[in-house]
Design a protein around this motif. Sequence first.
Motif, PDB file in Angstrom:
ATOM      1  N   TYR A 358      -9.100   1.834  -2.169  1.00 15.92           N
ATOM      2  CA  TYR A 358      -7.708   1.533  -1.638  1.00 15.92           C
ATOM      3  C   TYR A 358      -7.166   2.550  -0.783  1.00 15.92           C
ATOM      4  O   TYR A 358      -7.449   3.737  -1.100  1.00 15.92           O
ATOM      5  N   GLY A 359      -6.343   2.168  -0.014  1.00 17.60           N
ATOM      6  CA  GLY A 359      -5.530   3.429   0.681  1.00 17.60           C
ATOM      7  C   GLY A 359      -4.140   2.898   0.791  1.00 17.60           C
ATOM      8  O   GLY A 359      -3.676   1.956   0.489  1.00 17.60           O
ATOM      9  N   VAL A 360      -3.428   3.761   1.302  1.00 17.23           N
ATOM     10  CA  VAL A 360      -1.852   3.584   1.319  1.00 17.23           C
ATOM     11  C   VAL A 360      -1.508   2.689   2.400  1.00 17.23           C
ATOM     12  O   VAL A 360      -2.010   2.855   3.763  1.00 17.23           O
ATOM     13  N   ASP A 361      -0.679   1.518   2.241  1.00 11.97           N
ATOM     14  CA  ASP A 361      -0.249   0.474   3.157  1.00 11.97           C
ATOM     15  C   ASP A 361       0.835   1.019   3.992  1.00 11.97           C
ATOM     16  O   ASP A 361       0.806   1.209   5.238  1.00 11.97           O
ATOM     17  N   GLN A 362       1.825   0.855   3.209  1.00 14.85           N
ATOM     18  CA  GLN A 362       3.269   1.303   3.900  1.00 14.85           C
ATOM     19  C   GLN A 362       4.156   2.031   3.046  1.00 14.85           C
ATOM     20  O   GLN A 362       4.142   1.421   1.522  1.00 14.85           O
ATOM     21  N   VAL A 363       5.227   2.676   3.433  1.00 13.99           N
ATOM     22  CA  VAL A 363       6.237   3.249   2.379  1.00 13.99           C
ATOM     23  C   VAL A 363       7.574   3.065   3.138  1.00 13.99           C
ATOM     24  O   VAL A 363       7.683   3.089   4.504  1.00 13.99           O
ATOM     25  N   THR A 364       8.482   2.486   2.229  1.00 15.47           N
ATOM     26  CA  THR A 364       9.771   2.115   2.654  1.00 15.47           C
ATOM     27  C   THR A 364      10.471   3.194   2.012  1.00 15.47           C
ATOM     28  O   THR A 364      10.624   3.445   0.866  1.00 15.47           O
ATOM     29  N   VAL A 365      11.755   3.504   2.620  1.00 17.07           N
ATOM     30  CA  VAL A 365      12.830   4.232   1.977  1.00 17.07           C
ATOM     31  C   VAL A 365      13.982   3.357   2.271  1.00 17.07           C
ATOM     32  O   VAL A 365      14.631   3.069   3.616  1.00 17.07           O
ATOM     33  N   ASP A 366      14.792   2.878   1.171  1.00 12.95           N
ATOM     34  CA  ASP A 366      15.750   1.892   1.477  1.00 12.95           C
ATOM     35  C   ASP A 366      15.610   0.820   2.333  1.00 12.95           C
ATOM     36  O   ASP A 366      16.352   0.432   3.279  1.00 12.95           O
ATOM     37  N   ASN A 367      14.255   0.288   2.090  1.00 15.33           N
ATOM     38  CA  ASN A 367      13.613  -0.911   2.764  1.00 15.33           C
ATOM     39  C   ASN A 367      13.372  -0.668   4.321  1.00 15.33           C
ATOM     40  O   ASN A 367      13.095  -1.416   5.227  1.00 15.33           O
ATOM     41  N   ASP A 380      -4.693  10.962  -0.871  1.00 12.28           N
ATOM     42  CA  ASP A 380      -3.120  10.833  -1.177  1.00 12.28           C
ATOM     43  C   ASP A 380      -2.510  11.280   0.140  1.00 12.28           C
ATOM     44  O   ASP A 380      -2.926  11.737   1.028  1.00 12.28           O
ATOM     45  N   LYS A 381      -1.202  10.277   0.373  1.00  7.19           N
ATOM     46  CA  LYS A 381      -0.211  10.422   1.173  1.00  7.19           C
ATOM     47  C   LYS A 381       1.001  11.042   0.621  1.00  7.19           C
ATOM     48  O   LYS A 381       1.305  10.950  -0.411  1.00  7.19           O
ATOM     49  N   THR A 382       1.632  11.903   1.450  1.00  3.80           N
ATOM     50  CA  THR A 382       2.873  12.427   1.101  1.00  3.80           C
ATOM     51  C   THR A 382       4.022  11.995   2.056  1.00  3.80           C
ATOM     52  O   THR A 382       3.813  11.723   2.963  1.00  3.80           O
ATOM     53  N   TYR A 383       5.354  12.006   1.332  1.00  4.48           N
ATOM     54  CA  TYR A 383       6.459  11.653   1.876  1.00  4.48           C
ATOM     55  C   TYR A 383       7.514  12.700   1.290  1.00  4.48           C
ATOM     56  O   TYR A 383       7.841  12.714   0.313  1.00  4.48           O
ATOM     57  N   ASN A 384       8.205  13.387   2.398  1.00  2.00           N
ATOM     58  CA  ASN A 384       9.230  14.020   1.935  1.00  2.00           C
ATOM     59  C   ASN A 384      10.674  13.815   2.237  1.00  2.00           C
ATOM     60  O   ASN A 384      11.033  13.699   3.360  1.00  2.00           O
ATOM     61  N   LEU A 385      11.492  13.510   1.321  1.00  2.00           N
ATOM     62  CA  LEU A 385      12.618  12.823   1.473  1.00  2.00           C
ATOM     63  C   LEU A 385      13.569  14.445   1.290  1.00  2.00           C
ATOM     64  O   LEU A 385      13.765  15.052   0.521  1.00  2.00           O
ATOM     65  N   GLU A 386      14.107  14.382   2.392  1.00  2.00           N
ATOM     66  CA  GLU A 386      14.686  15.665   2.684  1.00  2.00           C
ATOM     67  C   GLU A 386      16.203  15.469   2.659  1.00  2.00           C
ATOM     68  O   GLU A 386      16.787  14.355   2.625  1.00  2.00           O
ATOM     69  N   ASP A 387      16.798  16.752   2.297  1.00  2.00           N
ATOM     70  CA  ASP A 387      18.329  16.945   2.390  1.00  2.00           C
ATOM     71  C   ASP A 387      19.119  15.482   1.509  1.00  2.00           C
ATOM     72  O   ASP A 387      19.883  14.772   2.224  1.00  2.00           O
ATOM     73  N   ILE A 388      18.613  15.324   0.359  1.00  2.00           N
ATOM     74  CA  ILE A 388      19.295  14.123  -0.036  1.00  2.00           C
ATOM     75  C   ILE A 388      20.692  14.143  -0.538  1.00  2.00           C
ATOM     76  O   ILE A 388      21.219  15.328  -1.180  1.00  2.00           O
ATOM     77  N   ARG A 389      21.406  13.232  -0.026  1.00  2.00           N
ATOM     78  CA  ARG A 389      22.915  13.266  -0.335  1.00  2.00           C
ATOM     79  C   ARG A 389      23.280  11.865  -0.555  1.00  2.00           C
ATOM     80  O   ARG A 389      24.602  11.719  -0.483  1.00  2.00           O
ATOM     81  N   ASP A 390      22.539  11.195  -1.086  1.00  2.00           N
ATOM     82  CA  ASP A 390      22.991   9.799  -1.627  1.00  2.00           C
ATOM     83  C   ASP A 390      21.785   9.163  -2.741  1.00  2.00           C
ATOM     84  O   ASP A 390      20.765   9.912  -2.621  1.00  2.00           O
ATOM     85  N   ASN A 391      22.160   8.245  -3.147  1.00  2.00           N
ATOM     86  CA  ASN A 391      21.043   7.561  -3.860  1.00  2.00           C
ATOM     87  C   ASN A 391      19.954   6.700  -2.872  1.00  2.00           C
ATOM     88  O   ASN A 391      20.461   6.290  -1.914  1.00  2.00           O
ATOM     89  N   HIS A 392      18.892   6.946  -3.339  1.00  2.00           N
ATOM     90  CA  HIS A 392      17.529   6.107  -2.510  1.00  2.00           C
ATOM     91  C   HIS A 392      16.872   5.453  -3.395  1.00  2.00           C
ATOM     92  O   HIS A 392      16.637   5.752  -4.526  1.00  2.00           O
ATOM     93  N   ALA A 393      15.919   4.203  -2.653  1.00  2.00           N
ATOM     94  CA  ALA A 393      14.863   3.792  -3.511  1.00  2.00           C
ATOM     95  C   ALA A 393      13.908   3.718  -2.399  1.00  2.00           C
ATOM     96  O   ALA A 393      13.916   3.533  -1.292  1.00  2.00           O
ATOM     97  N   ILE A 394      12.579   4.309  -2.828  1.00  2.00           N
ATOM     98  CA  ILE A 394      11.285   4.453  -2.161  1.00  2.00           C
ATOM     99  C   ILE A 394      10.220   3.425  -2.765  1.00  2.00           C
ATOM    100  O   ILE A 394      10.102   3.500  -4.056  1.00  2.00           O
ATOM    101  N   ASP A 395       9.615   2.861  -2.031  1.00  2.00           N
ATOM    102  CA  ASP A 395       8.552   1.797  -2.375  1.00  2.00           C
ATOM    103  C   ASP A 395       7.508   2.134  -1.720  1.00  2.00           C
ATOM    104  O   ASP A 395       7.293   2.359  -0.410  1.00  2.00           O
ATOM    105  N   ALA A 396       6.115   1.789  -2.444  1.00  2.00           N
ATOM    106  CA  ALA A 396       4.801   2.186  -1.827  1.00  2.00           C
ATOM    107  C   ALA A 396       3.918   1.011  -1.976  1.00  2.00           C
ATOM    108  O   ALA A 396       3.775   0.554  -3.054  1.00  2.00           O
ATOM    109  N   THR A 397       3.043   0.527  -1.052  1.00  2.00           N
ATOM    110  CA  THR A 397       2.266  -0.705  -1.238  1.00  2.00           C
ATOM    111  C   THR A 397       1.115  -0.107  -0.575  1.00  2.00           C
ATOM    112  O   THR A 397       0.818   0.982   0.249  1.00  2.00           O
TER     113      THR A 397
END
Length: 676
Positions: A358-367, A380-397
């Motif tokens: 399997y492979g990474v399909d898509q990644v969403t941050v706050d939809n 492996d795939k990576t995503y760097n959520l930078e300079d966080i100044r609020d609550n967030h939701a991240i989802d991967a399929t």
Amino acid sequence: MAKRSRVLLILVLFVGLAFLLTGCLKKIDLNLTIAIQGLGETDPAVGMHTYKYGASVTLTATPAENYDFKEWEIEGLGSFSENVKEIVLKDSISATAVFVKKSFDIEASVDPENGGTVTGARSYVFGDTASLTAVAAEGFKFVEWTENELFISSDNPLEFVVNANRAFVAHFDNEYMVTVDVIPEEGGMASGGGKYVFGSEITVVATPAECYDFDGWFVGEELVSEAAEYTFTVSKDVDLVAKFTLKTFEVTVTAEPKEGGEVMGADTYDCGEEATVVATPAECYDFDGWFVGEELVSEAVEYTFIVSKDVDLVAVFTIKTYVVTSTAGENGAVDPEGETVVDCGDDLLFTFTPEEGYGVDQVTVDNALVDVVGSPDTTDKTYNLEDIRDNHAIDATFKQVFFVTEFDFQGQSPLGNRYDVHIEVDPEVTLLKFSYPGDDTELPVAEAAVVGGVANIFNFFTLDDADFLLIKAFTADGNLLAEIVVELDYSEAFLKFATFTPKKEWSLPSAVIYDVHIEVSDNVDKVEFAYPGNPEAEPIPAMASPVGGVIDIEMNSVDFDAEEITVMAYSGAELLVSKNFDLLKAIEVTCEFVDDYPILRISEFKFTVVVNSPFCASVEFAADGDIQVIEENPFAVPDLGAYEFRVFVDSALNRVDVMAKDGADDKIAERNIDLP
């Protein structure tokens, strides 16, 4: 006669002349000049007066006030004490009336009699300056001068112009005034002042106000005591001043942590002064309050207080935190997963790991879709959520990448097992790469292009004993999308598996005994052995027949130096397959010189012993002299592999024997090592 006549003639002439002169003199004017010394009046008045010869003149002298007449000094006549004097003028003369100042008595007494003395009391002439000095006796002080019980002066000495008789009294006193004062007025209080008899011991007390420090008792600019209670003996008038200084305090402000915000208001303040400190939190921080030590003194960012002591104020800030919630769909994982608390402004790196195939399909941050970072080395795939100044939701399929992986065994050849391959993958894949899991051996076909999600490869060769194959799927940007390990089915192969395990070595003749295990296909009825490059030497046995597709025998390798052996599988007289296998010795030994110790006459060496035989239970070192092995001798071998030993021997020795022994302590191999 003649003489008498001459005398008579002279006499007659003289008388006649005198008569003549007398008559003439009565007609002559004479000058009388009047002058005075001192102050007074005369009659005739001061000046020049004209009289006839023989005139009688009365001189009268009248002294001025505070003057006495002393005498007339008359030219040619002498001095006369009468103030009225009559004279007859027979010539021009001068007369001076002499006046002198009056003399007065200046008297002085003291009060009380034992209070002191006075100097300067005596007679003075009018107009003189008298000086009276009052000299106080011990314990007394001069107070004032009086005359006829009236206050005259407090000057000492007393000086005045004499114009009359006078009698003074010098007054003395043995009581002294102690005055107390404070500077500044609001700095505190002072007590103990008053009038005290000479020799009295008194105490004055200074009490500072709340915000003041007592500096000391001063007389003028002189510090006489630093004690608030000052005791001394009264010996004179004294003006004591209690000086106070307004207290000052240091107000320091710091931020904790330093990057949490800015603070202002640090300064030196007067006691009782109002101070205001200000805390300004940084963007990612909340202000918790002003603290002194562990005590919270204010929760206000602007804290105003009255300064009464040194104070170290700490503005405590707390970094804001946010929650990032991450989830992963089926067939993959995300790290970190779930709720992660993150400091404001921080970054959070997410790693998305797909399952095999399997492979990474898509990644969403706050939809919202985001781009992830791939790699040519990992799925492996990576995503760097930078300079966080609020609550967030991240989802991967994740998506399936490998759909079909068919390896159709076609046969066995000198190149290895041959397959026809058909692979179906996700359309995103453009290239496949092949390798052995955990093995760097390169395949004849190491990669294949993918067109329309399909790759077909004919005559794909692998090693004869390769059970598994790693397939990696790459996208057009060169990143690894997915990988899968497939099991290779070569059950129809002629020679499936072969191992040669060293068991024991013989010195004469030089040979190695191996335990041999071989697996073949059902159509193989005979296996022969030979040494590549040395066809004249034959292993014992040189041939074996499988039973149930398996051969288990003990073989004597008569070529001790042989590093490979050839295995040939036959069906009847037909050679089906031929393959070479490595021959390992029970042990392999190397030696390195480390150091000499001349005083001890020993040398140190490092021995490396590689154990290849599972029948080796221990390694033992021996020499024709003293030998010491730091790691124990003999050394129990726990497993196959390489072992290092520190060995000390007599410097005169030139050889060490290394022996491998089995569990029964029987020697199975020996190496005679010449020392370097």
